[in-house]
Design an enzyme around this catalytic site. Structure first.
Site, PDB file in Angstrom:
ATOM      1  N   ASP A  53      92.396  68.458  44.012  1.00 23.70           N
ATOM      2  CA  ASP A  53      91.932  69.843  43.953  1.00 23.70           C
ATOM      3  C   ASP A  53      91.352  70.293  45.285  1.00 23.70           C
ATOM      4  O   ASP A  53      91.434  71.468  45.646  1.00 23.70           O
ATOM      5  CB  ASP A  53      90.882  69.973  42.842  1.00 23.70           C
ATOM      6  CG  ASP A  53      90.664  71.409  42.409  1.00 23.70           C
ATOM      7  OD1 ASP A  53      91.557  72.241  42.645  1.00 23.70           O
ATOM      8  OD2 ASP A  53      89.605  71.705  41.829  1.00 23.70           O
ATOM      9  N   HIS A 244      83.411  71.587  35.483  1.00 23.40           N
ATOM     10  CA  HIS A 244      84.105  71.629  36.781  1.00 23.40           C
ATOM     11  C   HIS A 244      83.713  72.958  37.427  1.00 23.40           C
ATOM     12  O   HIS A 244      84.274  74.003  37.093  1.00 23.40           O
ATOM     13  CB  HIS A 244      85.612  71.544  36.523  1.00 23.40           C
ATOM     14  CG  HIS A 244      86.455  71.544  37.755  1.00 23.40           C
ATOM     15  ND1 HIS A 244      87.265  70.483  38.083  1.00 23.40           N
ATOM     16  CD2 HIS A 244      86.650  72.471  38.725  1.00 23.40           C
ATOM     17  CE1 HIS A 244      87.923  70.763  39.200  1.00 23.40           C
ATOM     18  NE2 HIS A 244      87.567  71.969  39.609  1.00 23.40           N
ATOM     19  N   CYS A 277      91.371  77.669  44.870  1.00 23.02           N
ATOM     20  CA  CYS A 277      92.453  77.766  43.898  1.00 23.02           C
ATOM     21  C   CYS A 277      93.484  78.738  44.429  1.00 23.02           C
ATOM     22  O   CYS A 277      93.158  79.886  44.746  1.00 23.02           O
ATOM     23  CB  CYS A 277      91.936  78.245  42.548  1.00 23.02           C
ATOM     24  SG  CYS A 277      93.261  78.433  41.319  1.00 23.02           S
TER      25      CYS A 277
END
Length: 337
Positions: A53, A244, A277
């Site tokens: 990530d 998260h 993201c």
């Protein structure tokens, strides 16, 4: 020797600053944090998501050798879970195109799990071929985000995940579930806790052993976290939940503390606060693992993580990316050396 000297000086500095538990947390700090000690877990599992990530949104390609070394350094920190890579199409996430090389190249430490992200059955099969013993599926509580992120509706995504979970059970592979946008969506705004609970419940029922609840854009506040967890924990046991948190609005540590007080004992984080993201514009990095560990140790909560070694791993990847760490703990410590 220079690296060793740096490690020693960091340890000495943190000790001088009165941080009671540099390595893994201790009972002394728990006594000092008595105001909340009864409400907090004794131990917290850190799920390190930096190699996946944290790096997936990097525009400059990171060599596989660098990713492998980062994972090996993280393995030496005492972390028990390190998310290694993602078996998605290189067309959508080019940074993860070297997933097979990374999985074959890392030094697997006994007792450490190296899960990988798998969006569908094809990705799962490739992951198993690469030696993965744990995978993660990722959905969303927001319809629009689901369509932007994995190109299907929430219901369609859950049907895809069923295929993966069935195959995983047959192969003896554990499955973890992610739910994105649990506290807000860049396209829909606030997300109702009931929607989060619905997706989390479906994932848990189909066989995911743990459900990670992601504040993907980092818009959440402690009030929103508390409200959401109160609803979700009615459908999924709190012992099977993780949080998260992204730190876009500086709320990540506060949100994590609220989650801990509500019984959550698993926290996702990213070394040096790397990440973002690709489908949530403006979302900054994940909360830094260094900052989470520092807070937990200050509360007397055991993590098993060596903070100095963790900061060394953060320094390594930031040097490789030619950027400053996003960890406040590392910034403060390095400025004193």
């Amino acid at each position: 020797m220079a690296a060793l000297a740096g490690l020693i000086s960091r340890s000495a500095f943190l000790s001088r600053m009165g941080h009671p538990c540099l390595a893994v947390g201790c009972s002394t700090a728990r006594s000092a944090a008595g105001f909340a000690s009864k409400a907090l877990p004794d131990r917290v599992k850190i799920v390190e998501v930096g190699p996946r990530d944290g790096l997936q949104n990097e525009k400059t390609m990171v060599p596989a050798e660098t990713k492998i070394r980062l994972i090996d350094m993280l393995s030496d920190c005492g972390l028990s879970v390190i998310e290694a890579t993602s078996f998605v199409s290189p067309k959508w996430v080019p940074q993860m195109a070297d997933q097979m090389q990374v999985m074959k190249g890392i030094r697997r430490r006994p007792g450490v799990s190296y899960p990988v992200l798998t969006p569908n059955l094809r990705g799962f099969q490739a992951a198993v071929e690469a030696g993965a013993s744990e995978v993660a599926i990722f959905g969303a509580a927001s319809e629009l985000f689901s369509k932007r992120n994995i190109n299907c509706s929430v219901e369609e995504s859950l049907q895809r995940f069923e295929e993966v979970v069935v195959a995983a059970k047959e192969a003896g592979v554990r499955v973890r579930g992610y739910v994105s946008c649990v506290l807000g969506c860049p396209y829909e705004g606030k997300v109702a806790p009931a929607k989060v609970a619905h997706v989390a419940k479906r994932m848990y029922a189909m066989g995911c052993y743990e459900i990670s609840l992601g504040d993907t854009t980092g818009v959440g506040t402690p009030g929103g976290m508390s409200e959401m967890l109160a609803v979700v924990s009615q459908e999924v046991p709190v012992g099977a939940l993780a949080v998260h948190c992204h730190d876009t609005y500086g709320q990540a540590l506060a949100n994590i503390l609220v989650a801990l007080q509500m019984g959550v004992s698993v926290v996702d984080s990213s070394v040096a606060g790397l990440g973002g993201c690709p489908y949530a514009k403006g979302a900054s990095g994940n909360v830094a693992t260094e900052d989470v560990v520092y807070m937990l140790h200050g509360l007397g909560i055991h993590t098993g993580v060596d903070l100095s070694k963790l900061m060394d791993a953060g320094t390594f990847i930031c040097h490789s990316l030619n950027r400053q760490t996003n960890s406040k703990v590392s910034q403060a410590t390095l400025s004193k050396l």
